[in-house]
Every structure is written in structure tokens, then in C-alpha cells.
Design a protein around this motif. Structure first.
Motif, PDB file in Angstrom:
ATOM      1  N   GLY A  36      37.749  54.966  43.072  1.00  0.00           N
ATOM      2  CA  GLY A  36      37.616  55.165  41.643  1.00  0.00           C
ATOM      3  C   GLY A  36      38.233  54.080  40.790  1.00  0.00           C
ATOM      4  N   THR A  37      37.962  54.176  39.489  1.00  0.00           N
ATOM      5  CA  THR A  37      38.516  53.251  38.524  1.00  0.00           C
ATOM      6  C   THR A  37      38.779  53.963  37.211  1.00  0.00           C
ATOM      7  OG1 THR A  37      38.083  51.255  37.202  1.00  0.00           O
ATOM      8  CG2 THR A  37      36.171  52.510  37.882  1.00  0.00           C
ATOM      9  N   HIS A  46      37.051  59.853  40.431  1.00  0.00           N
ATOM     10  CA  HIS A  46      37.502  59.672  41.810  1.00  0.00           C
ATOM     11  C   HIS A  46      38.993  59.373  41.908  1.00  0.00           C
ATOM     12  CE1 HIS A  46      33.342  59.684  43.313  1.00  0.00           C
ATOM     13  NE2 HIS A  46      33.068  59.121  42.157  1.00  0.00           N
ATOM     14  N   ILE A  47      39.667  59.193  40.776  1.00  0.00           N
ATOM     15  CA  ILE A  47      41.119  58.990  40.831  1.00  0.00           C
ATOM     16  C   ILE A  47      41.797  60.238  41.385  1.00  0.00           C
ATOM     17  CG2 ILE A  47      43.201  58.533  39.474  1.00  0.00           C
ATOM     18  CD1 ILE A  47      41.489  56.922  37.538  1.00  0.00           C
ATOM     19  N   HIS A  64      42.264  51.254  41.036  1.00  0.00           N
ATOM     20  CA  HIS A  64      41.812  52.017  39.872  1.00  0.00           C
ATOM     21  C   HIS A  64      41.598  51.178  38.610  1.00  0.00           C
ATOM     22  CE1 HIS A  64      43.886  55.482  42.141  1.00  0.00           C
ATOM     23  NE2 HIS A  64      42.574  55.532  42.360  1.00  0.00           N
ATOM     24  N   GLY A  65      41.242  49.928  38.789  1.00  0.00           N
ATOM     25  CA  GLY A  65      40.914  49.097  37.635  1.00  0.00           C
ATOM     26  C   GLY A  65      42.097  48.645  36.822  1.00  0.00           C
ATOM     27  N   ASP A  90      31.414  52.729  40.204  1.00  0.00           N
ATOM     28  CA  ASP A  90      31.075  52.363  38.830  1.00  0.00           C
ATOM     29  C   ASP A  90      30.072  51.222  38.876  1.00  0.00           C
ATOM     30  OD1 ASP A  90      31.288  52.474  36.008  1.00  0.00           O
ATOM     31  OD2 ASP A  90      32.677  50.789  36.039  1.00  0.00           O
ATOM     32  N   SER A  91      29.361  51.019  37.778  1.00  0.00           N
ATOM     33  CA  SER A  91      28.363  49.944  37.742  1.00  0.00           C
ATOM     34  C   SER A  91      29.005  48.574  37.566  1.00  0.00           C
ATOM     35  CB  SER A  91      27.359  50.204  36.614  1.00  0.00           C
ATOM     36  OG  SER A  91      28.032  50.318  35.367  1.00  0.00           O
TER      37      SER A  91
END
Length: 652
Positions: free
Chosen positions: A259-260, A269-270, A172-173, A229-230
Motif C-alpha cells: 500500500g501507499t 492496504h496500509i 507507504h509512499g 496504485d496507478s
């Protein structure tokens, strides 16, 4: 013989054996206090263990002082935390489940600070995030060493407290993922550039944990397969990273999510809402299973044992994260094991009281099962020693929940619904695009009533004469609401309808439609999408800061994204004022200036509701008890309706 042989087979993970393949993934509960485990958190997780979960992964614990991403995060940076963790581990083990703890550093993904000031965040490089608008400080080599050491020290504390293992959050970033992502990690030293260098931070964390814990202490990894995500980590690179880590022999399992946190598009999407397909991350976990030797877990919209069994049987994963499924029904595993699938209260992925509460800073719960998160206060329903004859007026969520709880406690309960079908406004809600699953709340509450022995009468409105004829001593009024019709200046020649009429097919809608949305919830958004998909040109005017202001961000952002693709115009700060034929007049909420819309064929009102209180007035002076709940008390949402049904059901 179980209906779900794969789901209820044991699994060996490193030094531990788990009794089944049902995983409660790490998720923040807002039940920590001052960085420590509380009795409320213990009761919450114990309910999942008692309900039959195989493995419980406890919410994130910070490994360094810079890891405080919220004001209510658990912290594993001091030995003071060990007693609380030990009590939590004991409670989970008491019921035969296994427990691991997430080890965490958010990097630049900081939501809030302890005192409300802007945070000082640290990341591999000074690359800001899109969602929280945080500009981080690049990590020095010295601080990298501190944080790496913090992971190992935190893991040692969990082991000392009796945990079976830990899970490194590289999903998740968050910070480890930031090192992996070349769009975020622009370092030119040993921690940036090549795949090996970008993986170095995570490898050092894993090695440090292993060096400070015993060989049978499980070390897992939570990783995002697709960030959606881009500015993403390439999916192929994620697979390569996992294969490299698997080769190191330190990681005992891989837990795949999607997700992020870094962007609105990725954050959806988390905790994916009901618009997304069940088990939609399983193709990535299946690809990963072909590359690694260790067990692979997967999570994301796996809300029923049937879905989990299919994922496992097809070889796409070795364990399934079913977190919201157990927030909605902590006893889901036990019911599934017994084949009582019709008794499972299925999650509808509304996100309102689980992740929705978290993002508001409140302890999580569930709109269908308010007992979740309130185990110490609302979890016990004492049988009555004085059964009463009770009439519940109204078969929406409030009335159904009240009736089920009252009957389960031993009262003689009859629920009267004025319409032919149960469900109230939920019957309309499920007609909106992507919202069909919301109708599950009707199915679930109806089953609760059936199991409790509630007598249900349809097409049977309640009157005072009926109450007295039936000899009821208690009446619970849950008659709901009706569409609010505001005073509109002018109105001559304007085609005006309300949301209920449109959804029920009782109104013809012209080609050019304006929706006047007072509440700023999913109703206006959903109707705009429905009409746009029907071919209408749609303008959504919102009396607020933005569309979907009152609903959870992951739901709102999904719906707003859909409207953008469909070409729906959204006008914020717009209060309905008046109309004249095909011209609609709005007032800007901040400036007071007029906003005109011309050529409108149909004005659709989404202006909230008025309570239906006729029965309350009719029962004035009634000798028995009268309780008013849900929208009949004042219009709100299904969450408040069900909670009030539970409370009145416990109180009588």
C-alpha cells in the motif's frame, strides 16, 4: 513440543537474537505527548512484550522538524527524547523481547499540523498527492543533507537509549519511497532519473546511520512491495532496489508491507480490512527472499499463529508482522506457545478502534479488547471480596463481555439470551458480503465466558419474576436494540422492509431497490453490495455527506469501490421523507429540495435502531442493582457495547 515450531524458533538479525518470529510492526498509537514517550505508551508496549512478542518495532519517530505528519508524532530530533526511549526499552527488555524504533520522514504525506493550518510539506519534486491534497515544496540539496543527517542522529539517540536497532521507513509512499518512485521524483540531479540516482537518498540514510551507530546495532528497512496504485513504483524496481541495498551490506533485514499513503486506493492496504485474504503480501516477500541474504519480514492480515506458521514453513518469510493480532490479544504469542489456540482472541480486521481511533486522533484500542491502550486504567481486574449473584440479560457483545469479566472476578454469573444463539446483531453483521469474519467476535466472547465459568441459558428471556425467583442481587441489562421504523409520509402501496428482515431471509425484495441509509455505516453499504450481487438494481440513499461516513476510511473505501464496480448508484444528502406506491420521496439535506425516485419495487430501511428497554421499566423499584449497557442504553456500535461491558464488569 510446540504446535508452531517455525514460529517459535529464534532468529538472528544482525547483532541481536530474537526469541521467536512474532513481530509487532511499527504503528502509531496516539499515545505520545509533545513528541515524547509517555507512561501510557510504555504500558501499551510492555503488554506486548509480556505477552510474548519476539520483536517490537516502535511507532515512527520524526528525524527532522519537517517530519511532523501529525500533532502526536514521536520526535527523535533532540536528546530530550532519550530518557523516555530508555524507559520504553527497559520495559520491553524486562520481559525478554527486543525493540527497534522506526525513523521517519513523511515527505508530502502530511495529515495535519500542530495548529490546524495547512502544512508546508517537502518532497523530491512538486508533485501533489491525491489523498491529503498537499502540494509539496521540492527539497533543496541543503535540506536533503539535513534530513539524511537527521536519520543518523536519531538512530544514535535510540542506541543511546538502549534500543536494539532502528528501522528506516521507506514504505507507504513516505519520503524515501517518494525518491524511489519516478512518478513522484522528477528531479534531474543526482537524486533523480536512473535507479541508482533514485536510490541515492536511501543509501545515504543507511550509510549515515551505520556511521553513527555501533556494528551490533540493527538497521532494518520497511519497504512496500506492491503499492496497489496507478502512480506506483514498479514491483520489479522494488526488488532491484532491495537487492542493491543488500549488496551494500548495511541493511540487516527487509520488512515487507503493501500500500501507499498517497491515494485512497493504495491507503486501504496500509491496514487492510477483513475483505482481503490472509497473508496476501507473502508472495512478494517470497520473491524478495530469493534475491537477498538478509532476513525478510512480512505483514498484512496475519492474525493467527496457524497462518504465520504456514508463511514461515513455506519459506515465504523469516518473521511475521502480527500487529493487530496483538492489539486484539496481547497474550497471543504466549497462548500459541502453550498450544492454547482456542483461547486466542482473534483479530477480525474491523479497523474500528485501532487505525480508526488513530485517524480520529484518539489513542488506539480494540473493539473486542478495550483493555488495549487503556492498560493503566482498565487493564487490571481486581478479584471481588464480596461475590454476588448476578443475572446478565442479553447475549450480545455487551452482555457477553460483562458476564465474562464479572465471573472472572469471582461473581456468580448467569447470562440469559432470549434467542437460540448468542451474538445479537453480530449474527446479522456476519451475513453481509466480506463480513463473515465479524462473527469472530461472538466466538471470542463466548470463549471468554466459558473460561470465566459463566452459566449460559439460551431461549431464556429475563423477567422480574425470574430475577426474584433466582435471588439475583444484580441485573445487567444488555438486551440490545431493534430496527428503527421512522414515520414515512404516505406509504400507500409501498413495499417497505428493514435490513434485519432482508438479512434473516424474511422479506422478498424486488428487482429495483432503494436503501434509505440514515447512519452511513457498513450496514447500508454491505446490504447494497449484497443485493447488487443478488441481481438487483440498487440505489443507496445516504442521509449524510457520503456513503460510509461514520466508519473507518479503509473499510468504507473498499466497500464503495465494490459498489462502483457493481454499478450501484449512491445518492448523498438524501433524507427519507415519504413514499407513494413505487415512488420514493427524499429531501436534500442541505437544500431542502425534493429528490424523487420512481419505479422502486422495494424500499429497504437502514435507519438505525431503537433500544429495547422493556426489562428496565419492569425492574423499576427492584431492591438490587440494575445496570444498563450497550444498545439497551442507547444504540451505538459493538465497540461501545464491549467497552461498557468491561466497565460494568470491573465496577460491580
Amino acid at each position: 513440543m510446540t504446535l508452531f515450531p517455525h514460529l517459535f524458533s529464534p532468529l538472528r538479525i544482525g547483532g541481536m537474537e530474537v526469541r521467536n518470529r512474532i513481530l509487532s510492526t511499527g504503528h502509531d498509537t496516539v499515545m505520545a505527548h509533545d513528541g515524547h514517550v509517555t507512561d501510557r505508551l510504555i504500558a501499551y508496549q510492555e503488554a506486548r512484550a509480556k505477552g510474548g512478542a519476539g520483536l517490537i518495532v516502535v511507532q515512527v519517530s520524526g528525524v527532522h522538524e519537517t517530519a511532523r505528519y501529525t500533532s502526536h508524532v514521536l520526535m527523535a530530533t533532540s536528546d530530550d527524547a532519550i530518557p523516555g526511549y530508555r524507559a520504553l526499552a527497559d520495559a520491553v527488555h524486562r520481559h525478554g523481547a527486543r525493540i527497534c524504533g522506526q525513523l521517519f520522514h513523511p515527505g508530502r504525506e502530511i495529515m495535519e499540523t500542530q495548529d490546524g493550518t495547512a502544512p508546508v510539506a517537502y518532497a523530491p519534486s512538486a508533485v501533489p498527492n491525491s489523498r491529503f491534497h498537499v502540494m509539496p515544496v521540492p527539497l533543496s540539496l541543503g535540506m536533503i543533507g539535513e534530513i539524511v543527517s537527521g536519520y543518523g542522529d536519531a538512530a544514535a539517540r535510540l542506541m543511546q537509549a538502549g534500543f536494539d536497532g532502528c528501522e528506516i521507513v521507506a514504505s507507504h509512499g513516505y519520503l524515501p519511497a517518494q525518491f524511489l518512485n519516478p512518478n513522484v521524483n522528477r528531479r534531474e540531479d543526482l537524486y533523480g532519473g536512473s535507479l541508482e540516482n533514485r536510490l541515492r537518498f536511501l543509501r545515504e540514510i543507511a550509510a549515515g546511520i551505520r556511521a553513527k551507530t555501533s556494528g551490533d546495532f540493527v538497521v532494518g528497512l520497511r519497504i512496500t512491495g506492491e503499492e496497489h496504485d496507478s502512480q506506483t513504483i514498479e514491483t520489479g524496481d522494488v526488488l532491484t532496489f532491495c537487492k542493491m541495498l543488500d549488496g551494500d551490506g548495511v541493511i540487516d533485514y527487509f520488512n515487507v508491507v503493501a500500500g501507499t499513503s498517497a491515494s485512497l486506493k493504495g491507503a486501504i492496504h496500509i491496514v487492510p480490512p477483513m475483505f482481503f485474504a490472509h497473508a496476501y503480501s507473502a508472495p512478494f516477500s517470497a520473491a524478495l527472499k530469493q534475491l537477498v541474504d538478509k532476513p525478510v519480514f512480512v505483514a498484512g492480515r496475519i492474525n493467527q499463529p496457524q497462518t504465520a506458521e504456514q508463511v514461515l514453513a513455506s519459506g515465504q518469510a523469516d518473521m511475521c508482522g502480527m500487529t493487530r493480532a496483538m492489539i486484539c490479544d496481547p497474550e497471543m504469542p504466549a497462548k500459541a506457545a502453550k498450544g492454547l489456540v482456542d483461547d486466542i482472541r482473534a483479530c477480525i480486521a474491523c479497523n474500528q478502534a485501532c487505525i480508526g481511533h488513530f485517524h480520529k486522533g484518539y489513542p488506539i484500542s480494540c473493539i473486542q479488547h478495550p483493555e488495549t491502550g487503556r492498560e493503566l486504567t482498565l487493564g487490571i481486574k481486581t478479584p471481588t471480596d464480596r461475590p454476588k449473584r448476578i443475572i446478565v440479560a442479553g447475549g450480545g457483545p455487551a452482555g457477553m463481555k460483562a458476564a465474562a469479566v464479572l465471573a472472572a472476578r469471582g461473581h456468580e454469573v448467569t447470562l440469559h439470551e432470549a434467542q437460540a444463539q448468542l451474538g445479537g446483531q453480530a449474527r446479522l453483521a456476519q451475513l453481509l458480503p466480506g463480513r463473515a469474519e465479524f462473527g469472530g467476535i461472538i466466538t471470542n466472547l463466548a470463549r471468554e465466558m466459558e473460561l470465566a465459568g459463566v452459566a449460559v441459558k439460551r431461549n431464556a428471556p429475563v423477567t422480574r419474576a425470574l430475577v426474584e425467583a433466582q435471588g439475583a442481587t444484580v441485573v445487567v441489562i444488555a438486551t440490545g436494540g431493534k430496527p428503527h421504523r421512522p414515520v414515512i409520509e404516505g406509504g400507500e402501496g409501498t413495499h417497505v422492509v428493514d435490513v434485519w428482515q432482508v438479512l434473516a431471509g424474511q422479506a422478498n425484495v424486488g428487482a429495483n431497490v432503494l436503501i434509505a441509509d440514515w447512519r452511513g455505516d457498513w450496514v447500508g453499504l454491505g446490504l447494497a453490495e449484497k443485493l447488487a450481487r443478488d441481481g438487483c438494481t440498487v440505489t443507496l440513499c445516504v442521509e449524510g455527506l457520503f456513503a460510509g461516513e461514520t466508519i473507518h476510511g479503509y473499510v468504507r473505501d473498499t466497500m464503495v469501490g465494490n459498489l462502483h464496480r457493481l454499478g450501484v448508484k449512491i445518492e448523498p444528502y438524501a433524507r427519507l421523507y415519504g413514499s407513494d406506491g413505487t415512488t420514493i420521496y427524499m429531501e436534500h439535506c442541505a437544500s431542502g429540495e425534493p429528490i424523487l425516485f420512481e419505479g422502486i419495487d422495494t424500499l429497504v430501511l437502514s435507519q438505525g435502531h431503537d433500544r429495547v428497554a422493556d426489562l428496565e421499566a419492569e425492574l423499576e423499584g427492584f431492591a438490587g442493582e440494575v445496570h444498563v449497557i450497550g444498545d439497551a442504553l442507547t444504540p451505538r456500535t459493538a465497540e461501545e457495547a464491549v467497552l461498557e461491558g468491561l466497565k460494568v464488569g470491573r465496577a460491580i
